[in-house]
Enzyme design. Structure first.
Site, PDB file in Angstrom:
ATOM      1  N   ASP A  92      87.009  79.172  -2.549  1.00  0.00           N
ATOM      2  CA  ASP A  92      85.860  79.944  -3.006  1.00  0.00           C
ATOM      3  C   ASP A  92      86.050  81.394  -2.564  1.00  0.00           C
ATOM      4  O   ASP A  92      87.038  81.733  -1.911  1.00  0.00           O
ATOM      5  CB  ASP A  92      84.544  79.327  -2.524  1.00  0.00           C
ATOM      6  N   ASP A 264      82.626  70.140  -6.666  1.00  0.00           N
ATOM      7  CA  ASP A 264      82.917  70.051  -5.236  1.00  0.00           C
ATOM      8  C   ASP A 264      81.603  69.865  -4.529  1.00  0.00           C
ATOM      9  O   ASP A 264      80.555  70.357  -5.001  1.00  0.00           O
ATOM     10  CB  ASP A 264      83.568  71.339  -4.715  1.00  0.00           C
ATOM     11  N   CYS A 302      85.583  47.802  -3.310  1.00  0.00           N
ATOM     12  CA  CYS A 302      86.194  49.086  -2.932  1.00  0.00           C
ATOM     13  C   CYS A 302      87.512  48.865  -2.190  1.00  0.00           C
ATOM     14  O   CYS A 302      87.648  47.938  -1.399  1.00  0.00           O
ATOM     15  CB  CYS A 302      85.214  49.863  -2.046  1.00  0.00           C
ATOM     16  N   CYS A 304      88.988  51.084  -0.136  1.00  0.00           N
ATOM     17  CA  CYS A 304      89.176  51.989   1.008  1.00  0.00           C
ATOM     18  C   CYS A 304      89.383  51.204   2.295  1.00  0.00           C
ATOM     19  O   CYS A 304      89.060  50.021   2.361  1.00  0.00           O
ATOM     20  CB  CYS A 304      87.982  52.939   1.130  1.00  0.00           C
ATOM     21  N   CYS A 307      86.334  49.304   3.720  1.00  0.00           N
ATOM     22  CA  CYS A 307      85.929  48.089   2.998  1.00  0.00           C
ATOM     23  C   CYS A 307      86.980  46.986   3.084  1.00  0.00           C
ATOM     24  O   CYS A 307      86.655  45.801   3.034  1.00  0.00           O
ATOM     25  CB  CYS A 307      85.622  48.417   1.539  1.00  0.00           C
ATOM     26  N   HIS A 333      85.532  56.107   2.958  1.00  0.00           N
ATOM     27  CA  HIS A 333      84.822  55.318   1.948  1.00  0.00           C
ATOM     28  C   HIS A 333      84.113  56.218   0.940  1.00  0.00           C
ATOM     29  O   HIS A 333      84.219  56.017  -0.279  1.00  0.00           O
ATOM     30  CB  HIS A 333      83.804  54.381   2.596  1.00  0.00           C
TER      31      HIS A 333
END
Lengths: 374, 374
Positions: A92, A264, A302, A304, A307, A333
């Protein structure tokens, strides 16, 4: 290969899926960019960020110019090497954080004088300096410096602020010497004619992509969507569209249906550090005692690490105990959830079912949330 | 396979290298056990702990009995599953933390009544309850409950405390129903005849291994080594010897030369969260400004993620910025250093060069430390 290209792969109503190609890699859109403010996506190693499916991250010019300093990062070989993230980085301009974090600001035509929130030191940010800093960092997508007017602001305040932002956009583009791309930022508050004016001034300057700024600042989702409805159709079809600082999963779904390509937000990372997990059935607060004896994973579907390897009972325990692993697992996650969400949106756009997906998503996501008493 | 065995592979003077075999895996000795107090080695994922070379971790009974509770962990399938660490776990008895952390303690022949440092709730720990809790956790090596006398204490205080600890050791062994091993703990302060008395009482009871407790509590390295010199030769040669809560790298080297096989300490993890890194040239404080522009890795010979992928400049930046990744990377580095140290000691013992290695190590490690002004 061109330094920057955008190809639309599929469209479905106003929604589109595509691919942004840059020197350091390709970004599939709709894309969600995790926020790596101070050269780190908080509580994550870069390889773990990539494993969530992210192909680009955002870094904050304001934070990096103050610490460790843009010239220092340049001398160390650039931001990608510094933070061990070899893929694309969007930076940015620093303008938003100057307004929200810095002390004793003094705004002029030339730029903005401010004091660091870290040590009180004096700094100056102009359109030219914002471009120079982002080039020092080695940014793949640089953003023009703009003024972010507070919400609410009157129409005349927004009009005045917008005029300055457009003059700064022109100066930013003229000063752009980066090896990547340069995006303009549409302002104009919640005033349709000002948004349109902003779009047309930016199109006149010509940018690689166009961001919609000044939203998600308190105006509410319906005002945000109305502003997108009057802004996005004015933007070039051929260029990526980036909705800055957004947002909640339902914000993202609604904005994708309206033709936004990039997002974002600190929400998945910040929430992860606060014990909150995103799921397809809505957000969960792992601090809640009902998870203490629950052997089930957070989300059975999930992939991840949280999980795959841990129970809700364990996550509850480490959140309550304030352990760092709680931030690590819940951030992983949540970033995985946001990447799964934009991936599913890309697939739905490809199949022409994005509206149906959005309706089903909102029905399920907005439904029961026992932790919120809903 | 036996539930527990210890094989000495090489000896070199008093030093020995070997292997402890248990249901859940083998531990090479000399071994360093990272501390996973509350069912997590702080700032690390378990797979990352294993990647440092660790084959066993320690968990704290005191913390786990208070939160989330031993019966709860048992109902969830035991500590290994709960914390996603399938390899061996040694649990302490909780006695040390009751003395150092809990409020309003009341010690009796039966056990110790105390208040939780977390919520003030009342709890009772007896030798029998300490064994039961560790069995609930599914511990691979359980420790007997002992009283840790403060340092300094008079000879008569230590003698009285020791007598209680030995009666508790007998009750602990009688109550032991775990599926793993049970270790006794030698006490006796810095008084050689009391240490010897303690050893012979424990040998009379009979344990799978023997820990030396009550050291590294402020007596200093030379008093600790003198105590080991009079204690270790009295211990069974055939059983592993564990020096509890030790220690600094030079403590470990000296204790290995004196015949110690196992260690645990919070130093690498706690230091990692405080910006300190261990290197073969001594400890470094990454907060020091001299690292700000240093493109070199922490340690060119180290295989950890911090050394493979980041500069000292980056580590300095994230330490200064208080970023979680600083704790993650420096903890991974420090645990790797401690594992490299014990691995090198094992190799030196195998080659019969442990004394030479120790001399070279101490010369280099104790040499220049620019951060400490040494």
């Amino acid at each position: 290969m061109d330094r920057f290209s955008f190809e639309i792969v599929s469209t479905d109503g106003a929604a589109r899926s595509g691919v942004v190609r840059m020197r350091r890699g390709a970004v599939l859109t709709p894309a969600f960019m995790p926020v790596g403010t101070a050269a780190t996506v908080k509580a994550m190693l870069p390889e773990s960020v990539a494993q969530t499916g992210a192909d680009i991250v955002l870094a904050n010019t304001y934070h990096l110019m103050l610490r460790p300093g843009a010239e220092r990062i340049a001398a160390l070989g650039g931001l990608h090497k510094f933070m061990n993230w070899p893929w694309p980085i969007l930076t940015d301009s620093g303008g938003y954080q100057v307004m929200s974090l810095a002390g004793l600001r003094k705004l002029s035509e030339e730029g903005v004088q401010f004091r660091s929130h870290i040590d009180g030191s004096e700094h100056f940010l102009s359109p030219e300096r914002a471009m120079e800093i982002q080039a020092h960092l080695g940014s793949d997508i640089q953003m023009v410096l703009d003024e972010c007017a507070p919400y609410p602001s009157s129409e005349s305040e927004i009009e005045k602020s917008l005029a300055l932002s457009m003059r700064w956009a022109k100066r930013s583009k003229a000063a752009f010497r980066g090896e990547g791309a340069c995006f303009g930022i549409v302002q104009g508050g919640v005033y349709p004619h000002l948004r349109k004016r902003s779009v047309h001034e930016l199109l006149g300057i010509g940018f690689d992509g166009y961001a919609v700024g000044g939203l998600a600042v308190g105006e509410g989702q319906s005002a945000m969507f109305e502003t997108l409805d009057c802004t996005v159709p004015e933007l070039s079809r051929e260029r990526p569209r980036y909705l800055m600082g957004v947002g909640k999963p339902d914000d993202i779904v609604g904005a994708v249906l309206r033709g936004i390509d990039m997002f974002d937000c600190v929400l998945p990372t910040r929430s992860g550090r606060n014990g909150q997990a995103f799921t397809w059935d809505g957000p969960l607060n792992l601090r809640n005692a009902r998870h203490a004896d629950d052997d089930a994973p957070l989300d059975t579907g999930c992939s991840c690490p949280a999980c795959r390897c841990y129970s809700r009972a364990y996550l509850h325990h480490v959140v309550k105990a304030g352990e760092i692993i709680a931030a690590m697992l819940l951030t992983a996650h949540n970033l995985t959830f946001f990447q799964d969400l934009v991936r599913t949106l890309r697939e739905a756009i490809g199949m022409g079912t994005s509206k149906e997906f959005a309706a089903r998503f909102l029905e399920r996501y907005g439904a029961v949330d026992a932790d919120q008493g809903g």
